[in-house]
Enzyme design. Structure first.
Site, PDB file in Angstrom:
ATOM      1  N   ALA B  10     -13.308 -12.240  26.553  1.00 28.27           N
ATOM      2  CA  ALA B  10     -12.904 -11.466  27.322  1.00 28.27           C
ATOM      3  C   ALA B  10     -11.652 -11.456  27.835  1.00 28.27           C
ATOM      4  CB  ALA B  10     -13.618 -11.548  28.928  1.00 28.27           C
ATOM      5  N   MET B  11     -10.962 -10.563  28.386  1.00 23.67           N
ATOM      6  CA  MET B  11      -9.505 -10.758  28.944  1.00 23.67           C
ATOM      7  C   MET B  11      -9.480 -12.173  29.632  1.00 23.67           C
ATOM      8  SD  MET B  11      -8.272  -7.700  28.454  1.00 23.67           S
ATOM      9  CE  MET B  11      -6.678  -8.344  29.267  1.00 23.67           C
ATOM     10  N   ASP B  79      -4.242 -10.970  15.814  1.00 32.21           N
ATOM     11  CA  ASP B  79      -4.699 -10.844  17.477  1.00 32.21           C
ATOM     12  C   ASP B  79      -4.886  -9.300  17.631  1.00 32.21           C
ATOM     13  OD1 ASP B  79      -4.813 -12.316  19.774  1.00 32.21           O
ATOM     14  OD2 ASP B  79      -2.592 -12.072  20.024  1.00 32.21           O
ATOM     15  N   GLU B  80      -5.498  -9.416  18.938  1.00 30.18           N
ATOM     16  CA  GLU B  80      -5.653  -7.987  19.482  1.00 30.18           C
ATOM     17  C   GLU B  80      -6.407  -7.033  18.412  1.00 30.18           C
ATOM     18  OE1 GLU B  80      -4.998  -7.487  22.603  1.00 30.18           O
ATOM     19  OE2 GLU B  80      -3.352  -8.654  23.165  1.00 30.18           O
ATOM     20  N   ALA B  81      -7.199  -7.701  17.767  1.00 30.37           N
ATOM     21  CA  ALA B  81      -8.054  -6.989  16.768  1.00 30.37           C
ATOM     22  C   ALA B  81      -8.901  -5.879  17.180  1.00 30.37           C
ATOM     23  CB  ALA B  81      -8.997  -7.902  15.940  1.00 30.37           C
ATOM     24  N   GLN B  82      -9.195  -5.752  18.426  1.00 29.90           N
ATOM     25  CA  GLN B  82      -9.791  -4.496  18.972  1.00 29.90           C
ATOM     26  C   GLN B  82      -9.289  -3.467  18.449  1.00 29.90           C
ATOM     27  OE1 GLN B  82      -8.593  -6.743  20.874  1.00 29.90           O
ATOM     28  NE2 GLN B  82      -7.350  -5.870  22.561  1.00 29.90           N
ATOM     29  N   CYS B 137     -16.139 -16.002  34.961  1.00 27.64           N
ATOM     30  CA  CYS B 137     -16.169 -15.000  36.160  1.00 27.64           C
ATOM     31  C   CYS B 137     -15.849 -15.806  37.416  1.00 27.64           C
ATOM     32  CB  CYS B 137     -17.593 -14.279  36.386  1.00 27.64           C
ATOM     33  SG  CYS B 137     -17.434 -12.981  37.718  1.00 27.64           S
ATOM     34  N   CYS B 173     -18.428 -11.213  34.952  1.00 32.82           N
ATOM     35  CA  CYS B 173     -19.675 -11.276  34.512  1.00 32.82           C
ATOM     36  C   CYS B 173     -20.310  -9.791  34.498  1.00 32.82           C
ATOM     37  CB  CYS B 173     -20.907 -12.165  35.236  1.00 32.82           C
ATOM     38  SG  CYS B 173     -21.195 -11.791  36.658  1.00 32.82           S
ATOM     39  N   HIS B 176     -20.948  -8.700  38.053  1.00 32.92           N
ATOM     40  CA  HIS B 176     -20.081  -8.002  39.105  1.00 32.92           C
ATOM     41  C   HIS B 176     -19.369  -6.996  38.383  1.00 32.92           C
ATOM     42  CE1 HIS B 176     -20.886 -12.229  41.054  1.00 32.92           C
ATOM     43  NE2 HIS B 176     -21.264 -11.302  41.682  1.00 32.92           N
TER      44      HIS B 176
END
Lengths: 189, 189, 189, 189
Positions: B10-11, B79-82, B137, B173, B176
């Site tokens: 995640a970020m 990197d940033e493969a999304q 989270c 998470c 949330h």
């Protein structure tokens, strides 16, 4: 604090047998684990999951989730989870997050053309834990792809899901899947 | 026998820092590892990847893969493969399978609405090994979702990729994230 | 429901940098994570952990755990955890199980002769989650073993822990570790 | 490039069933996988491994490795690997590294007192890949510890290995193992 698990594996990686064993382990501890599968999959008969290695047990259809109270169970186990719809995966997410019941899904990752199934797509997007059930290609490398076989040959075109056809599937490493090599050229068997 | 790795997180899970450290480790052993990123992502300046924790290094754009010979490297790191396109992921698969060069991709899994990115979709479908880079989270649970924040609030609608906007992102998470709770209600900070 | 994590990796796998980044990620979320290390390890100066890649932060000695209240922290992070004693690992287990504070330990698995360290032995026995931080041998395979180098050669005898000596360590795959091959025979560097 | 795998799990996590399924999967692909176990373990009869869930297959004793040529097999699978001696683990390492035959070991991590077994100690030190086979405590948490039960109570003293006794074992989470709580106090079942 319950979790949504996605345990993916190629064809023939013992996903159904694992699902049945997990249920068995819960039972041994005096807990209740329910096995579900999408109704689509009827190859094993009505409301039954069966592994190639011979294990077999009763199950419910995912479509019948409304007839039970998930909170009555210590765990829900879903077989053939690649066939889930997005809405069904959302329903499972809610069971985990709102009812605190763990859900363990077993399924394929990609179809015979390398595309994600609807169920695997959303499970890969949302699962808390992604785990691989490993199996091998005929070459000894890990098998991660599923080839559709028709008349002894790898086919690359067709519907994602074929019901009642004569196709079979075999797990290959990505290289041999791309090449369409089944590894039995020239072998007698 | 090389592998395609997808290391998702995640970020704020230190994906870029991990990418830079892996390159560093290769260099220490006298090996060459090249870092690449899709051109889309220019927040860190031209041909540079930079972690929030202060690590920084040069990189190449994935779009420039044609200007190099992958076989000159012991490893490619993306990197940033999304943000990769399907065609770019296919290119990386071919580098792994045909040139036997390992490729390690770092990226997000799903966007702020819970949809897979194009790059993460195909990497999740085809990677040999899927590994999670964990982060937390505010509630202490594992963060698996990315919330888009605008003016201090979680927003749920908008483009998948916003360039040059005022949005920021925070890892939550799944519970949330679904509730849109940032955990700082009533806190002063 | 907190967990004890053991994240093991060979020499040069960025364990310390990972420890520092995890602390950083907690801080970014407004949470407190404390880094600790056994007093034995003083190579980085007093109460400081430093990665080869340049990251550095303050820490406390594990021996000073009595001076703090673990419950004041959202997470405890232990670097060089292979040097923990059995009693110290037991103390960490109690912090996890009785105070519900997660503890993340980073350390080596085995020493230069292939024997477990005291700390890694008990962490491998008791951790809730065992995770590998991967790095590579000069041959490209995963490095899982640590060779002690003295005067440019692999040595196989000596004390498990040498303080203030001229030895250095390098991570090798198990095969090259067994053969004592550093991979630079004939190379100029 | 073959690997040594250590797949550890607590009592009742289906280790033997997994071992048998892996062999089955190899066979389905026309490959040969041999199951071995240390001679010590004779509960299932001579040269047979049997899972609680009903799967059963022939095996060889690890002590009989000299009577076969490991290179004749595509994979060696070792059940009850916690009972291996250091020398036997070294032998398996050599088969992996010198003969390039993968070896998959299934076993417990720690005994009923929390000490590593001889086999698990060296497998945890040397395995290329350490993987967990998960199971649950009666409380729903992951079970990582093994309690010895005698006359319905958890016992904490005794020999590491008891042959032919009346003891049984149950997997518990670390907290309930430490407390000696079996979770059936006051329950009727």
């Amino acid at each position: 604090m319950a979790k949504l698990y996605y345990r993916y594996g190629a064809m023939g990686s013992s996903k159904t047998a694992n699902a049945i064993m997990v249920q068995y382990n819960y039972m041994e501890r005096g807990q209740k684990a329910l096995i579900l599968k999408p109704r689509l999959d009827t190859r094993d008969g009505l409301r039954v999951v069966a592994s190639r290695s011979g294990l077999k047990t009763d199950c419910l259809y995912v479509e019948e989730l409304d007839t039970i109270n998930p909170a009555d169970y210590d765990c829900l186990i879903v077989d053939e989870a690649q066939f889930l719809t997005r809405a069904q995966v959302e329903r499972l997410v809610a069971i985990v997050d709102e009812m605190d019941v763990p859900v363990i899904c077993y399924g394929l990752r990609a179809d015979f053309q390398g595309n994600l199934f609807e169920g695997s797509r959303w499970l890969l997007a949302w699962a808390d834990t992604i785990e691989e059930i490993k199996t091998v290609c005929w070459c000894g490398r890990k098998a991660t792809c599923n080839a559709r076989i028709s008349n002894g040959h790898v086919v690359k075109a067709g519907e994602q899901i074929m019901l009642g056809g004569n196709e079979s599937y075999v797990a290959l490493c990505r290289k041999h899947w791309a090449q369409g090599k089944l590894g039995n050229e020239g072998r007698e068997r």
